[in-house]
Design an enzyme around this catalytic site. Structure first.
Site, mmCIF file in Angstrom:
data_model
loop_
_atom_site.group_PDB
_atom_site.id
_atom_site.type_symbol
_atom_site.label_atom_id
_atom_site.label_comp_id
_atom_site.label_asym_id
_atom_site.label_seq_id
_atom_site.Cartn_x
_atom_site.Cartn_y
_atom_site.Cartn_z
ATOM 1 N N ARG A 1 -63.118 11.756 -52.959
ATOM 2 C CA ARG A 1 -64.023 10.657 -52.600
ATOM 3 C C ARG A 1 -65.375 10.668 -53.363
ATOM 4 O O ARG A 1 -65.573 11.650 -54.016
ATOM 5 C CB ARG A 1 -64.648 10.840 -51.013
ATOM 6 C CG ARG A 1 -63.298 10.784 -50.236
ATOM 7 C CD ARG A 1 -63.820 10.691 -48.755
ATOM 8 N NE ARG A 1 -62.658 11.025 -47.476
ATOM 9 C CZ ARG A 1 -62.190 11.972 -47.184
ATOM 10 N NH1 ARG A 1 -62.843 13.382 -47.640
ATOM 11 N NH2 ARG A 1 -61.316 12.086 -45.981
ATOM 12 N N LYS B 1 -65.728 13.900 -45.005
ATOM 13 C CA LYS B 1 -66.101 13.364 -43.672
ATOM 14 C C LYS B 1 -66.374 14.220 -42.635
ATOM 15 O O LYS B 1 -65.585 15.310 -42.392
ATOM 16 C CB LYS B 1 -64.886 12.099 -43.424
ATOM 17 C CG LYS B 1 -64.996 11.039 -44.256
ATOM 18 C CD LYS B 1 -63.848 9.885 -43.808
ATOM 19 C CE LYS B 1 -63.867 8.907 -44.484
ATOM 20 N NZ LYS B 1 -63.037 7.870 -44.253
ATOM 21 N N HIS C 1 -62.157 4.775 -55.508
ATOM 22 C CA HIS C 1 -60.997 5.130 -54.693
ATOM 23 C C HIS C 1 -59.566 4.879 -55.272
ATOM 24 O O HIS C 1 -58.899 5.384 -54.856
ATOM 25 C CB HIS C 1 -60.997 4.255 -53.236
ATOM 26 C CG HIS C 1 -61.021 5.109 -51.965
ATOM 27 N ND1 HIS C 1 -61.917 6.202 -51.649
ATOM 28 C CD2 HIS C 1 -60.340 5.233 -51.133
ATOM 29 C CE1 HIS C 1 -61.586 6.792 -50.520
ATOM 30 N NE2 HIS C 1 -60.437 5.991 -50.176
ATOM 31 N N ARG D 1 -58.468 8.074 -56.547
ATOM 32 C CA ARG D 1 -58.082 9.080 -55.525
ATOM 33 C C ARG D 1 -56.448 8.572 -55.077
ATOM 34 O O ARG D 1 -55.753 9.407 -55.035
ATOM 35 C CB ARG D 1 -59.223 8.859 -54.482
ATOM 36 C CG ARG D 1 -58.807 9.659 -53.215
ATOM 37 C CD ARG D 1 -59.688 9.508 -52.096
ATOM 38 N NE ARG D 1 -59.368 9.980 -50.785
ATOM 39 C CZ ARG D 1 -59.684 11.345 -50.395
ATOM 40 N NH1 ARG D 1 -59.782 12.144 -51.089
ATOM 41 N NH2 ARG D 1 -59.312 11.422 -48.833
ATOM 42 N N HIS E 1 -57.671 14.791 -45.346
ATOM 43 C CA HIS E 1 -57.156 13.906 -44.270
ATOM 44 C C HIS E 1 -56.949 14.914 -43.069
ATOM 45 O O HIS E 1 -56.480 15.680 -42.968
ATOM 46 C CB HIS E 1 -55.828 13.192 -44.602
ATOM 47 C CG HIS E 1 -56.082 12.107 -45.415
ATOM 48 N ND1 HIS E 1 -55.099 11.709 -46.065
ATOM 49 C CD2 HIS E 1 -57.078 11.587 -46.265
ATOM 50 C CE1 HIS E 1 -55.422 10.615 -46.807
ATOM 51 N NE2 HIS E 1 -56.558 10.451 -47.039
ATOM 52 N N TYR F 1 -49.234 7.327 -48.745
ATOM 53 C CA TYR F 1 -48.712 7.451 -50.338
ATOM 54 C C TYR F 1 -47.238 7.896 -50.480
ATOM 55 O O TYR F 1 -46.625 7.604 -51.482
ATOM 56 C CB TYR F 1 -49.504 8.721 -50.900
ATOM 57 C CG TYR F 1 -50.910 8.294 -50.524
ATOM 58 C CD1 TYR F 1 -51.737 7.407 -51.653
ATOM 59 C CD2 TYR F 1 -51.851 8.975 -49.729
ATOM 60 C CE1 TYR F 1 -53.042 7.191 -51.534
ATOM 61 C CE2 TYR F 1 -53.222 8.676 -49.501
ATOM 62 C CZ TYR F 1 -53.572 7.756 -50.625
ATOM 63 O OH TYR F 1 -55.210 7.623 -50.354
#
Length: 309
Positions: free
Chosen positions: A152, A176, A249, A252, A275, A284
């Site tokens: 990110r 995150k 992004h 990414r 994630h 994906y």
């Protein structure tokens, strides 16, 4: 509690107790400020007086104004976060937003830049970096790391020099929820990073009051910000064919898809991306299947029925 006071207390809660990113806190703050203005027009100034009907009217007004489904969904999430906090903290007798719903955001596959297009993009960056400008050496290094480690933009901008291990080809980043992970990168990224650390970064650091710990420095010698990186990547992707977002992004998304195209395990890609849920990573697999289907359609002699003569 008056709404402005409630919004500030809720912001501090998201920042210090929930560990939300600055981007999410800013987005929620903007949404809730709009809610406060809407409520004031209804002569509702106390947070305890928010009710489901007012929240639904607020979303309906936003929908009528043409806001996207994704924006409506985020606004609903911001309102639910606020009302849940108000109830838990004793500032409201009930959770007014518990049953608030907004249209689901349309499922949209992320934009993916092809492998050949990425090669051409890096050739351009390498050519500029070879001329010796510290900004160009930094740009090559940060794009190599964004794509090479599927980071990110906030993770790349927040990295420090000590987070980098050029020997092991890894970088430690904070994602995150303040969760740290160690992510690998490749030899081209290591090469670009080494050049930047030896030449580009010292030259940029000399323009400021001191280099500090930041890995990537802006043109004035301070830690580079996400907006600067977003402008850089957007300019680079302007010339690349394809529709959709053109910010960091996209790099990414492209990295994750290329990993799966190359045979990487879905769990490994999940760990690289940071994630929390495997379900988030599975988008994906859909991108890869779409690319596979298109390749089959274009290449296989029996993929398309011949037109009748």
């Amino acid at each position: 509690m008056l709404l402005p006071e409630a919004l500030e207390a809720h912001r501090l809660h998201l920042e210090h107790e929930r560990g939300y990113s600055a981007h999410t806190i800013g987005s929620y703050g903007s949404d809730l400020a709009d809610l406060a203005r809407f409520a004031a027009n209804r002569e509702v100034t106390d947070a305890a007086d928010l009710d489901l009907e007012l929240l639904r009217d607020w979303l309906w007004a936003a929908s009528s104004a043409g806001l996207a489904r994704a924006t409506l969904a985020r606004r609903a999430a911001a309102a639910r976060s606020l009302t849940a906090w108000l109830h838990r903290s004793g500032h409201a007798p009930t959770d007014a937003g518990a049953r608030l719903r907004a249209p689901k955001a349309q499922g949209r596959l992320p934009r993916v830049v092809g492998g050949e297009q990425m090669r051409e993009l890096f050739e351009g960056l390498e050519g500029r970096a070879a001329e010796g400008a510290p900004e160009a050496q930094r740009d090559l290094a940060i794009v190599e790391l964004l794509y090479g480690s599927a980071l990110r933009v906030s993770e790349a901008c927040g990295a420090d020099v000590d987070d980098l291990d050029l020997g092991a080809l890894t970088v430690r980043v904070t994602g995150k929820g303040d969760k740290q992970r160690v992510v690998p990168f490749g030899v081209p990224a290591a090469r670009a990073l080494s050049t930047y650390l030896e030449r580009g970064r010292p030259a940029l650091a000399a323009r400021g009051d001191g280099p500090g710990a930041a890995l990537f420095l802006g043109d004035r010698g301070a830690r580079i910000g996400p907006r600067s990186v977003h402008r850089l990547v957007s300019r680079l992707l302007e010339a690349v064919p394809g529709s959709g977002p053109s910010g960091p992004h996209t790099l990414r998304h492209s990295a994750a898809t290329h990993l799966l195209d190359g045979g990487a395990d879905l769990r490994a890609v999940q760990a690289i991306l940071g994630h929390a849920s495997l379900g988030t990573t599975q988008i994906y697999t859909h991108v890869s299947m779409e690319r596979l289907t298109e390749s089959y359609r274009l290449a296989h002699p029996r993929a398309v029925q011949e037109e009748a003569g």
